[in-house]
Design an enzyme around this catalytic site. Structure first.
Site, PDB file in Angstrom:
ATOM      1  N   ASP A   8      56.334 -49.134  51.483  1.00 28.89           N
ATOM      2  CA  ASP A   8      56.184 -47.687  51.575  1.00 28.89           C
ATOM      3  C   ASP A   8      56.983 -47.104  50.391  1.00 28.89           C
ATOM      4  O   ASP A   8      57.802 -47.810  49.784  1.00 28.89           O
ATOM      5  CB  ASP A   8      56.761 -47.239  52.920  1.00 28.89           C
ATOM      6  CG  ASP A   8      56.737 -45.749  53.086  1.00 28.89           C
ATOM      7  OD1 ASP A   8      55.677 -45.149  52.873  1.00 28.89           O
ATOM      8  OD2 ASP A   8      57.789 -45.173  53.427  1.00 28.89           O
ATOM      9  N   ASP A  10      58.313 -43.239  49.895  1.00 30.90           N
ATOM     10  CA  ASP A  10      59.367 -42.296  50.288  1.00 30.90           C
ATOM     11  C   ASP A  10      60.225 -42.908  51.403  1.00 30.90           C
ATOM     12  O   ASP A  10      59.708 -43.284  52.446  1.00 30.90           O
ATOM     13  CB  ASP A  10      58.712 -40.996  50.776  1.00 30.90           C
ATOM     14  CG  ASP A  10      59.724 -39.963  51.227  1.00 30.90           C
ATOM     15  OD1 ASP A  10      60.884 -40.024  50.787  1.00 30.90           O
ATOM     16  OD2 ASP A  10      59.348 -39.090  52.032  1.00 30.90           O
ATOM     17  N   SER A 115      51.465 -40.967  50.228  1.00 25.93           N
ATOM     18  CA  SER A 115      51.499 -39.905  49.215  1.00 25.93           C
ATOM     19  C   SER A 115      50.391 -40.029  48.177  1.00 25.93           C
ATOM     20  O   SER A 115      50.152 -41.103  47.624  1.00 25.93           O
ATOM     21  CB  SER A 115      52.846 -39.902  48.497  1.00 25.93           C
ATOM     22  OG  SER A 115      52.800 -38.946  47.459  1.00 25.93           O
ATOM     23  N   ASN A 117      50.694 -38.630  45.456  1.00 27.80           N
ATOM     24  CA  ASN A 117      51.434 -38.511  44.188  1.00 27.80           C
ATOM     25  C   ASN A 117      52.223 -39.782  43.865  1.00 27.80           C
ATOM     26  O   ASN A 117      53.135 -39.757  43.046  1.00 27.80           O
ATOM     27  CB  ASN A 117      52.392 -37.317  44.263  1.00 27.80           C
ATOM     28  CG  ASN A 117      51.652 -36.012  44.486  1.00 27.80           C
ATOM     29  OD1 ASN A 117      50.832 -35.616  43.659  1.00 27.80           O
ATOM     30  ND2 ASN A 117      51.888 -35.356  45.616  1.00 27.80           N
ATOM     31  N   ASP A 169      59.997 -46.896  56.492  1.00 25.75           N
ATOM     32  CA  ASP A 169      61.109 -46.095  57.045  1.00 25.75           C
ATOM     33  C   ASP A 169      60.630 -45.141  58.138  1.00 25.75           C
ATOM     34  O   ASP A 169      61.444 -44.438  58.729  1.00 25.75           O
ATOM     35  CB  ASP A 169      61.780 -45.263  55.943  1.00 25.75           C
ATOM     36  CG  ASP A 169      60.886 -44.130  55.483  1.00 25.75           C
ATOM     37  OD1 ASP A 169      59.715 -44.409  55.129  1.00 25.75           O
ATOM     38  OD2 ASP A 169      61.334 -42.967  55.493  1.00 25.75           O
TER      39      ASP A 169
HETATM   40  P1  B16 Z   1      51.815 -36.105  49.268  1.00 27.45           P
HETATM   41  P2  B16 Z   1      55.459 -42.225  52.169  1.00 27.45           P
HETATM   42  C1  B16 Z   1      54.911 -39.639  52.498  1.00 27.45           C
HETATM   43  O1  B16 Z   1      55.355 -40.695  51.693  1.00 27.45           O
HETATM   44  C2  B16 Z   1      56.066 -38.675  52.757  1.00 27.45           C
HETATM   45  O2  B16 Z   1      57.067 -39.324  53.539  1.00 27.45           O
HETATM   46  C3  B16 Z   1      55.564 -37.475  53.516  1.00 27.45           C
HETATM   47  O3  B16 Z   1      56.625 -36.570  53.731  1.00 27.45           O
HETATM   48  C4  B16 Z   1      54.451 -36.797  52.701  1.00 27.45           C
HETATM   49  O4  B16 Z   1      53.935 -35.683  53.388  1.00 27.45           O
HETATM   50  C5  B16 Z   1      53.351 -37.834  52.450  1.00 27.45           C
HETATM   51  O5  B16 Z   1      53.890 -38.949  51.764  1.00 27.45           O
HETATM   52  C6  B16 Z   1      52.203 -37.261  51.638  1.00 27.45           C
HETATM   53  O6  B16 Z   1      52.655 -36.954  50.347  1.00 27.45           O
HETATM   54  O7  B16 Z   1      51.819 -34.682  49.695  1.00 27.45           O
HETATM   55  O8  B16 Z   1      52.558 -36.364  47.986  1.00 27.45           O
HETATM   56  O9  B16 Z   1      50.423 -36.699  49.244  1.00 27.45           O
HETATM   57  O10 B16 Z   1      56.659 -42.335  53.050  1.00 27.45           O
HETATM   58  O11 B16 Z   1      54.160 -42.597  52.891  1.00 27.45           O
HETATM   59  O12 B16 Z   1      55.612 -42.971  50.879  1.00 27.45           O
HETATM   60 MG    MG Z   2      58.247 -43.378  54.009  1.00 33.71          MG
END
Ligand code: B16
Ligand code: MG
Length: 219
Positions: A8, A10, A115, A117, A169
């Site tokens: 993962d 974030d 994400s 991004n 996480d």
């Molecule tokens: P985006 P992960 C997640 O990352 C974040 O923890 C979550 O807070 C966020 O809303 C989601 O990505 C989407 O992100 O808006 O950039 O597409 O923990 O899956 O790496």
């Molecule tokens: Mg995460």
């Protein structure tokens, strides 16, 4: 036998949660919506549209689907702008060391993040080189707790789920890993990721040595 690792982003590789928080806070303030760190915790690992729905529900706000998409887009613009401040100093402690070791030991490595991004974040960290496959919010349509993002990563690596260890996480991320038949390493408190096969308080503790010792017979 374990042949691959799926990470993962974030909360595992880097802590973008703080930048997500700041962007949601700016958006919420502009809407006169309440948004605090406790609510931000509930967005961990949750997709962008699911996140804005959680914030909307928390505020008992009636918003059309079109407006919701517009608001989520605005939040994303703020968030993406803030990603420019990420540098290779922003790995969570232990993350870069682990990724380096996995490369040295020739394990296959994929990203499995919600994400959209992810690539930008990995570029800012100079971490693209550690990954064979990048699976992110653009790769699958069903988000965690569905196992799809991890199944995507394993398939692209040419591995079966039982040949991969997932680092996560988020509660829904551990659910997703288990639903897909993966081994799961949880990063964070017992009440969030206690259902993983093994849990560590932080990435600094989740070393390859510790993980190999735990899953001894699989290496
Ligand atoms: P985006 P992960 C997640 O990352 C974040 O923890 C979550 O807070 C966020 O809303 C989601 O990505 C989407 O992100 O808006 O950039 O597409 O923990 O899956 O790496
Ligand atoms: Mg995460």
């Amino acid at each position: 036998m374990i042949k691959g690792f799926i990470f993962d982003l974030d909360g595992v590789i880097t802590d973008t949660a703080e930048l997500h928080f700041q962007a949601w806070k700016i958006l919420s303030d502009s809407m006169n919506w309440e948004f605090d760190r406790e609510l931000n915790e509930r967005l961990r690992g949750v997709s962008r549209m699911d996140s804005i729905n959680i914030i909307r529900e928390h505020n008992n706000a009636e918003v059309s689907e079109e407006k919701l998409v517009e608001l989520a887009t605005r939040k994303n613009e703020i968030y993406v702008d803030s990603l420019n401040q990420i540098t290779p100093k922003d790995y969570l402690p232990g993350a870069q060391e682990l990724l380096t070791l996995l490369r040295q030991e020739s394990f296959l490595v994929a990203l499995g993040s919600a994400s959209k991004n992810s690539t930008k974040v990995l570029q800012q960290l100079d971490a693209v080189k550690y990954f064979d496959i990048i699976g992110d919010g653009n790769s699958v349509s069903k988000s965690k707790p569905a196992p799809d993002i991890f199944l995507f990563g394993a398939e692209r690596l040419g591995l079966k789920p039982e040949e991969c260890i997932v680092y996560e996480d988020a509660e829904a991320g551990i659910d997703a890993a288990k639903a897909g038949g993966f081994y799961a390493v949880g990063i964070g408190p017992e009440e969030r990721v206690g259902h993983a096969d093994i849990r560590f308080d932080s990435m600094a503790r989740a070393t390859l040595f510790e993980v190999k010792s735990h899953f001894n017979e699989l290496f």
